[in-house]
Design a protein around this motif. Structure first.
Motif, PDB file in Angstrom:
ATOM      1  N   UNK A 156      58.843  44.627  -0.142  1.00  0.00           N
ATOM      2  CA  UNK A 156      58.723  44.526   0.403  1.00  0.00           C
ATOM      3  C   UNK A 156      58.140  45.705   1.530  1.00  0.00           C
ATOM      4  N   UNK A 157      56.086  45.676   1.392  1.00  0.00           N
ATOM      5  CA  UNK A 157      55.835  46.887   2.012  1.00  0.00           C
ATOM      6  C   UNK A 157      54.284  47.010   2.614  1.00  0.00           C
ATOM      7  N   UNK A 158      54.241  47.801   3.286  1.00  0.00           N
ATOM      8  CA  UNK A 158      52.507  47.018   4.255  1.00  0.00           C
ATOM      9  C   UNK A 158      51.207  46.786   3.602  1.00  0.00           C
ATOM     10  N   UNK A 159      51.440  46.739   2.119  1.00  0.00           N
ATOM     11  CA  UNK A 159      49.788  47.045   1.277  1.00  0.00           C
ATOM     12  C   UNK A 159      49.977  44.855   1.053  1.00  0.00           C
ATOM     13  N   UNK A 160      51.733  44.962   0.221  1.00  0.00           N
ATOM     14  CA  UNK A 160      52.386  43.371   0.268  1.00  0.00           C
ATOM     15  C   UNK A 160      51.851  43.244   1.497  1.00  0.00           C
ATOM     16  N   UNK A 161      52.442  42.959   2.362  1.00  0.00           N
ATOM     17  CA  UNK A 161      51.709  42.621   3.768  1.00  0.00           C
ATOM     18  C   UNK A 161      50.196  42.451   3.999  1.00  0.00           C
ATOM     19  N   UNK A 162      49.564  43.393   4.034  1.00  0.00           N
ATOM     20  CA  UNK A 162      48.218  43.206   4.323  1.00  0.00           C
ATOM     21  C   UNK A 162      47.396  42.604   2.996  1.00  0.00           C
ATOM     22  N   UNK A 163      47.679  42.821   1.107  1.00  0.00           N
ATOM     23  CA  UNK A 163      47.031  41.656   0.741  1.00  0.00           C
ATOM     24  C   UNK A 163      47.529  40.945  -0.403  1.00  0.00           C
ATOM     25  N   UNK A 164      48.727  39.925   0.595  1.00  0.00           N
ATOM     26  CA  UNK A 164      49.823  38.876  -0.873  1.00  0.00           C
ATOM     27  C   UNK A 164      48.469  38.085  -0.674  1.00  0.00           C
ATOM     28  N   UNK A 165      48.430  37.149  -1.631  1.00  0.00           N
ATOM     29  CA  UNK A 165      47.610  36.049  -1.860  1.00  0.00           C
ATOM     30  C   UNK A 165      47.605  34.984  -0.846  1.00  0.00           C
ATOM     31  N   UNK A 166      47.667  34.783  -0.600  1.00  0.00           N
ATOM     32  CA  UNK A 166      47.808  33.624   1.034  1.00  0.00           C
ATOM     33  C   UNK A 166      47.053  33.309   1.984  1.00  0.00           C
ATOM     34  N   UNK A 167      47.052  32.442   2.630  1.00  0.00           N
ATOM     35  CA  UNK A 167      45.695  31.873   4.272  1.00  0.00           C
ATOM     36  C   UNK A 167      47.131  32.155   5.306  1.00  0.00           C
ATOM     37  N   UNK A 168      47.846  31.965   4.717  1.00  0.00           N
ATOM     38  CA  UNK A 168      49.069  31.755   6.544  1.00  0.00           C
ATOM     39  C   UNK A 168      50.413  32.756   6.339  1.00  0.00           C
ATOM     40  N   UNK A 169      50.597  33.329   7.707  1.00  0.00           N
ATOM     41  CA  UNK A 169      51.121  34.396   7.901  1.00  0.00           C
ATOM     42  C   UNK A 169      52.387  34.967   7.504  1.00  0.00           C
ATOM     43  N   UNK A 170      52.671  35.686   7.276  1.00  0.00           N
ATOM     44  CA  UNK A 170      54.501  35.659   6.590  1.00  0.00           C
ATOM     45  C   UNK A 170      55.612  35.710   6.223  1.00  0.00           C
ATOM     46  N   UNK A 171      56.528  34.982   7.425  1.00  0.00           N
ATOM     47  CA  UNK A 171      57.438  35.042   8.148  1.00  0.00           C
ATOM     48  C   UNK A 171      58.292  34.235   6.503  1.00  0.00           C
ATOM     49  N   UNK A 172      58.138  33.030   6.626  1.00  0.00           N
ATOM     50  CA  UNK A 172      58.340  31.858   5.285  1.00  0.00           C
ATOM     51  C   UNK A 172      58.538  32.397   4.320  1.00  0.00           C
ATOM     52  N   UNK A 173      57.606  32.954   3.495  1.00  0.00           N
ATOM     53  CA  UNK A 173      57.875  33.757   2.191  1.00  0.00           C
ATOM     54  C   UNK A 173      59.004  35.254   2.158  1.00  0.00           C
ATOM     55  N   UNK A 174      58.974  35.613   3.329  1.00  0.00           N
ATOM     56  CA  UNK A 174      59.786  36.918   3.825  1.00  0.00           C
ATOM     57  C   UNK A 174      60.996  36.096   4.166  1.00  0.00           C
ATOM     58  N   UNK A 175      61.443  34.943   4.454  1.00  0.00           N
ATOM     59  CA  UNK A 175      62.447  34.241   4.571  1.00  0.00           C
ATOM     60  C   UNK A 175      62.610  33.849   2.729  1.00  0.00           C
ATOM     61  N   UNK A 176      61.814  33.062   2.244  1.00  0.00           N
ATOM     62  CA  UNK A 176      62.742  32.587   0.986  1.00  0.00           C
ATOM     63  C   UNK A 176      62.454  33.801  -0.080  1.00  0.00           C
ATOM     64  N   UNK A 177      62.210  34.560   0.340  1.00  0.00           N
ATOM     65  CA  UNK A 177      62.210  35.853  -0.287  1.00  0.00           C
ATOM     66  C   UNK A 177      63.576  36.537  -0.256  1.00  0.00           C
ATOM     67  N   UNK A 178      63.832  36.099   0.992  1.00  0.00           N
ATOM     68  CA  UNK A 178      65.364  37.074   1.176  1.00  0.00           C
ATOM     69  C   UNK A 178      66.432  35.846   0.976  1.00  0.00           C
ATOM     70  N   UNK A 179      65.918  34.554   0.829  1.00  0.00           N
ATOM     71  CA  UNK A 179      67.819  33.597   1.026  1.00  0.00           C
ATOM     72  C   UNK A 179      67.425  33.469  -1.571  1.00  0.00           C
ATOM     73  N   UNK A 180      66.403  34.193  -1.941  1.00  0.00           N
ATOM     74  CA  UNK A 180      66.469  33.504  -3.096  1.00  0.00           C
ATOM     75  C   UNK A 180      67.176  34.920  -3.792  1.00  0.00           C
ATOM     76  N   UNK A 181      66.800  36.202  -3.082  1.00  0.00           N
ATOM     77  CA  UNK A 181      67.557  37.101  -3.365  1.00  0.00           C
ATOM     78  C   UNK A 181      69.241  37.538  -2.620  1.00  0.00           C
ATOM     79  N   UNK A 182      69.259  36.404  -2.244  1.00  0.00           N
ATOM     80  CA  UNK A 182      70.866  35.807  -1.890  1.00  0.00           C
ATOM     81  C   UNK A 182      71.381  34.416  -2.759  1.00  0.00           C
ATOM     82  N   UNK A 183      70.759  33.857  -2.920  1.00  0.00           N
ATOM     83  CA  UNK A 183      71.452  32.635  -3.413  1.00  0.00           C
ATOM     84  C   UNK A 183      69.953  32.095  -5.000  1.00  0.00           C
TER      85      UNK A 183
END
Length: 408
Positions: free
Chosen positions: A55-82
């Motif tokens: 999770x970095x500013x560079x990733x936030x600017x260039x990740x390969x999706x068209x929608x805003x990032x909160x769902x990916x941040x959520x699923x990324x955090x949950x994936x790290x836990x479970x």
């Protein structure tokens, strides 16, 4: 608008939540927790994994999706836990679905006038919608956005400024087109400020909360220099001409009827009674034959043949497209007929105390229909956030509860 729950309402709430959770878990097991399904789910999981690892500013600017990032941040955090196994990460989607169902129940308590209608509202929003259960058990961005939408509406009705600001920020950081609800809030608050002087302080507080909730999204757009991240996907679509797509409008007006059939049937005597609106609908609906429901060019280029589950079903039964055209045309006639009546009915009550309760669902549906056709894609799935508003709007026409029924 304060809401005091009776013991019966609390019991109804928990019954609905338990039944809904049971059905979601049944669907999760029936589909197969580890079964890979067609669609964007696996790509979304990989994007979420990337957010969990770097999770970095560079990733936030260039990740390969068209929608805003909160769902990916959520699923990324949950994936790290479970864990990121398919069956594990889908559990994170189920958590969001249960919370969404809980908020839907809470909204129903304050917005529906009759206990039997409350049950219909919850059931039809969820079970009668073909996308609710799939989006509840798969890793997609839609359900988190719907959670914030429903929560925001409840906070708005109950004048909870801090919750409203958080939810406005959350829904815009899930999907850009949730701006339709921001515009609805501001329009209703402006009308309330004009017509109800005693409510001006509350209107100002809620308006400030809504605008404050937009600030994270505004900062993100400034950071991107666009409405989407700077990536390869954006470069593919950036040359598309930005225009209003009438085919998209036709699709979503049709879904206003097709995805709301349970409440239309219940309220049919109140809805389908005006011949002048019927004539208007028959005249305006002829536009369908010039702009029939078809796959958008970018979707067709990507190999898609339909615009969603209903369209796929009709085309499977009848590949010649005749059946789907007939069904969507009927949906368009009903949609125009019902919407025109509901607009006229709300305008008649414009300055009544109940106007604000009535105005928000109407404003939300109208702004949705105004904004969504500007997208380069149209899907049945995109109608999911508008479903509760359309249901609330139709159920305003349901027979009012008697004093005895209100006490039950």
């Amino acid at each position: 608008m304060p809401s005091v729950k009776t013991e019966q309402q609390r019991n109804d709430h928990w019954r609905c939540l338990l039944v809904g959770t049971f059905l979601i878990l049944c669907f999760y097991l029936a589909v197969g927790p580890n079964r890979v399904l067609p669609g964007d789910e696996m790509r979304f999981i990989e994007t979420s994994r990337t957010f969990s690892e770097n999770l970095s500013l560079n990733l936030l600017k260039h990740y390969e999706e068209m929608s805003t990032p909160l769902p990916f941040i959520y699923f990324g955090a949950m994936g790290k836990i479970i864990g990121f196994e398919l069956w594990q990460i889908r559990l994170a989607a189920i958590i969001i679905a249960v919370l969404t169902l809980d908020q839907l129940c809470r909204l129903g308590h304050i917005a529906i006038n009759k206990r039997s209608h409350w049950w219909l509202f919850i059931a039809s929003c969820c079970l009668a919608n073909p996308y609710f259960l799939p989006m509840s058990t798969m890793v997609y961005t839609d359900m988190l956005a719907v959670l914030f939408v429903i929560w925001a509406v409840r906070a708005f009705y109950q004048s909870r400024s801090i919750e409203l600001a958080i939810c406005c920020a959350g829904m815009l950081l899930c999907r850009q087109y949730m701006i339709f609800l921001i515009m609805s809030f501001l329009a209703v608050l402006f009308i309330q400020w004009l017509w109800q002087p005693r409510q001006r302080r509350t209107s100002m507080q809620l308006g400030i909360a809504v605008l404050t909730g937009c600030l994270p999204f505004v900062c993100l757009v400034g950071f991107w220099g666009s409405l989407t991240p700077d990536n390869h996907v954006r470069q593919v679509y950036i040359n598309l001409t930005r225009s209003f797509h009438i085919t998209s409008l036709v699709l979503y007006i049709s879904l206003c009827a097709l995805y709301c059939l349970p409440v239309i049937v219940v309220c049919r005597k109140q809805l389908l009674c005006s011949y002048k609106f019927c004539i208007l609908a028959l005249i305006l609906s002829q536009i369908y034959w010039y702009f029939p429901v078809r796959v958008s060019p970018p979707s067709e280029h990507g190999g898609y043949l339909t615009v969603g589950l209903a369209h796929r079903l009709f085309n499977t039964v009848n590949p010649s497209l005749i059946l789907s055209d007939i069904v969507f045309y009927i949906g368009l006639v009903l949609g125009i007929w019902i919407l025109s009546q509901l607009i006229a009915d709300t305008l008649k009550k414009a300055k009544a105390d109940i106007a604000m309760l009535n105005a928000l669902p109407l404003a939300s549906v109208l702004f949705f229909l105004l904004i969504m056709p500007w997208s380069y894609l149209h899907w049945e799935k995109y109608f999911l956030p508008a479903v509760p508003f359309m249901h609330l709007l139709i159920m305003q026409k349901a027979p009012q509860a008697t004093r005895q029924e209100e006490q039950v």
